[in-house]
Design an enzyme around this catalytic site. Structure first.
Site, PDB file in Angstrom:
ATOM      1  N   GLY A 133       0.815  -1.213   0.000  1.00  0.00           N
ATOM      2  CA  GLY A 133       0.000   0.000   0.000  1.00  0.00           C
ATOM      3  C   GLY A 133       0.844   1.255   0.000  1.00  0.00           C
ATOM      4  O   GLY A 133       0.463   2.289   0.550  1.00  0.00           O
ATOM      5  N   ALA A 134       1.997   1.195  -0.653  1.00  0.00           N
ATOM      6  CA  ALA A 134       2.942   2.316  -0.608  1.00  0.00           C
ATOM      7  C   ALA A 134       2.454   3.518  -1.397  1.00  0.00           C
ATOM      8  O   ALA A 134       3.012   4.610  -1.265  1.00  0.00           O
ATOM      9  CB  ALA A 134       4.312   1.868  -1.132  1.00  0.00           C
TER      10      ALA A 134
ATOM     11  N   GLY B  45      -0.576   4.713  -0.995  1.00  0.00           N
ATOM     12  CA  GLY B  45      -1.486   5.433  -0.115  1.00  0.00           C
ATOM     13  C   GLY B  45      -0.718   6.388   0.772  1.00  0.00           C
ATOM     14  O   GLY B  45       0.514   6.295   0.904  1.00  0.00           O
TER      15      GLY B  45
ATOM     16  N   SER C  28      -6.697   0.360  12.807  1.00  0.00           N
ATOM     17  CA  SER C  28      -7.463   1.598  12.870  1.00  0.00           C
ATOM     18  C   SER C  28      -8.114   1.699  14.232  1.00  0.00           C
ATOM     19  O   SER C  28      -8.296   0.682  14.926  1.00  0.00           O
ATOM     20  CB  SER C  28      -8.545   1.585  11.776  1.00  0.00           C
ATOM     21  OG  SER C  28      -9.468   2.633  11.936  1.00  0.00           O
TER      22      SER C  28
ATOM     23  N   TYR D 152     -16.279  -2.163   7.612  1.00  0.00           N
ATOM     24  CA  TYR D 152     -14.894  -1.708   7.765  1.00  0.00           C
ATOM     25  C   TYR D 152     -14.382  -2.024   9.163  1.00  0.00           C
ATOM     26  O   TYR D 152     -13.263  -2.522   9.331  1.00  0.00           O
ATOM     27  CB  TYR D 152     -14.796  -0.205   7.479  1.00  0.00           C
ATOM     28  CG  TYR D 152     -13.404   0.352   7.607  1.00  0.00           C
ATOM     29  CD1 TYR D 152     -12.435   0.059   6.649  1.00  0.00           C
ATOM     30  CD2 TYR D 152     -13.049   1.167   8.674  1.00  0.00           C
ATOM     31  CE1 TYR D 152     -11.141   0.575   6.762  1.00  0.00           C
ATOM     32  CE2 TYR D 152     -11.765   1.679   8.797  1.00  0.00           C
ATOM     33  CZ  TYR D 152     -10.815   1.384   7.835  1.00  0.00           C
ATOM     34  OH  TYR D 152      -9.546   1.886   7.959  1.00  0.00           O
TER      35      TYR D 152
ATOM     36  N   ALA E 250     -15.379  -4.339  11.152  1.00  0.00           N
ATOM     37  CA  ALA E 250     -15.185  -5.784  11.264  1.00  0.00           C
ATOM     38  C   ALA E 250     -13.839  -6.195  10.679  1.00  0.00           C
ATOM     39  O   ALA E 250     -13.120  -7.025  11.253  1.00  0.00           O
ATOM     40  CB  ALA E 250     -16.320  -6.517  10.553  1.00  0.00           C
ATOM     41  N   SER E 251     -13.475  -5.604   9.534  1.00  0.00           N
ATOM     42  CA  SER E 251     -12.198  -5.965   8.903  1.00  0.00           C
ATOM     43  C   SER E 251     -11.015  -5.520   9.757  1.00  0.00           C
ATOM     44  O   SER E 251      -9.996  -6.215   9.834  1.00  0.00           O
ATOM     45  CB  SER E 251     -12.104  -5.349   7.499  1.00  0.00           C
ATOM     46  OG  SER E 251     -11.919  -3.943   7.543  1.00  0.00           O
ATOM     47  N   LYS E 252     -11.137  -4.373  10.413  1.00  0.00           N
ATOM     48  CA  LYS E 252     -10.038  -3.878  11.235  1.00  0.00           C
ATOM     49  C   LYS E 252     -10.001  -4.550  12.614  1.00  0.00           C
ATOM     50  O   LYS E 252      -8.924  -4.716  13.188  1.00  0.00           O
ATOM     51  CB  LYS E 252     -10.124  -2.355  11.370  1.00  0.00           C
ATOM     52  CG  LYS E 252      -9.843  -1.629  10.060  1.00  0.00           C
ATOM     53  CD  LYS E 252      -8.455  -1.963   9.505  1.00  0.00           C
ATOM     54  CE  LYS E 252      -8.107  -1.158   8.272  1.00  0.00           C
ATOM     55  NZ  LYS E 252      -6.745  -1.446   7.762  1.00  0.00           N
TER      56      LYS E 252
END
Length: 266
Positions: free
Chosen positions: A18-19, A21, A149, A162, A164-166
């Site tokens: 993710g470089a 971002g 996050s 979101y 839930a994913s974090k």
């Protein structure tokens, strides 16, 4: 001005996903300034080339490997690792910064949306880490930093998928940390709130639209909701990630380091 010694990571090869971002971009610059050999990856080749140009003003060109990849593809993950090792040798530092955001209320969710967030933010990131971790186990060394996050620590309105994913990333970090430290490998997470990146600005823009206010009003509302009165900068998050990669953080294991401006304390 760098917070760290120019040779603090000179003995390490660090792969940053993710470089392209905001946070991954700044992290690459910080660790390059600390002497690390850096492999940057992402899907946007143009942004990767732009970042490479900036890194080459910080460190020698031969210390930077630019390897575009789609981490949702198994073949890309395997090729990324092989090419990174060919460029700089053993990957002893991994920064999992790749991720996607998205805010919807429960009634607005659909299967495709849920699967996308869980696939990119958790599943594929874990699978990439698994491949690299096995090599770290052989060497009995390594540092892994996952970008989670504040949404991985508490729920917020319109954020079910979101969050839930974090939450998954935080749970994975803590569980893996207990296994990895037995092999001399540290795993930690960084949990920022709003950060001044394109992803966060888009999130604030969507929230403002739902409320019927302007983007500028949404930005002001977001800043005013934080005790410090402002959202974080990508550089602040990058500095925290870099610290966790150094030997100075040798006994920090399985932590979820908050960067919240005082909005989340526990």
């Amino acid at each position: 001005m760098s917070l760290f010694a120019k040779d603090a990571l000179s003995h390490k090869h660090i792969l940053i996903t993710g470089a392209t971002g905001g946070i991954g971009y700044e992290t690459a610059k910080v660790v390059a300034g600390m002497g690390a050999k850096v492999t940057i990856t992402g899907r946007n080749e143009e942004k990767l080339k732009g970042l490479a140009g900036e890194l080459e003003r910080i460190t020698a060109k031969e210390n930077v490997a630019v390897l575009p990849a789609d981490l949702t593809e198994k073949k890309d993950r395997s090729k990324l690792i092989a090419d990174a090792e060919k460029a700089h040798g053993f990957i002893c530092g991994l920064v999992n910064s790749a991720g996607v955001a998205g805010g919807r209320t429960v009634e607005e969710l659909d299967e495709e949306f849920i699967e996308k967030l869980m696939n990119v933010n958790y599943k594929c990131t874990l699978l990439l880490t698994q491949e690299i971790y096995k090599k770290m186990m052989e060497r009995k060394e390594g540092d892994i930093v996952n970008l989670a996050s504040l949404s991985g620590l508490r729920g917020t309105h319109g954020n079910t998928a979101y969050a839930a994913s974090k939450f998954a990333v935080v749970g994975w970090t803590q569980s893996m940390a207990l296994e990895a430290i037995e092999h001399g490998i540290r795993v930690n997470a960084v949990c920022p709130g709003y950060v001044d990146t394109e992803m966060a600005r888009n999130s604030i823009r969507r929230k403002a639209e739902r409320k019927g206010i302007t983007f500028e009003e949404g930005m002001e509302e977001a800043a005013n909701s934080i005790p410090s009165g402002r959202i974080s900068t990508p550089e602040e998050v990058a500095n925290t990630i870099a610290f966790l990669l150094t030997d100075a953080a040798a006994n920090i294991v399985g932590e979820s380091v908050k960067i919240s401006g005082g909005s989340v304390m526990r």
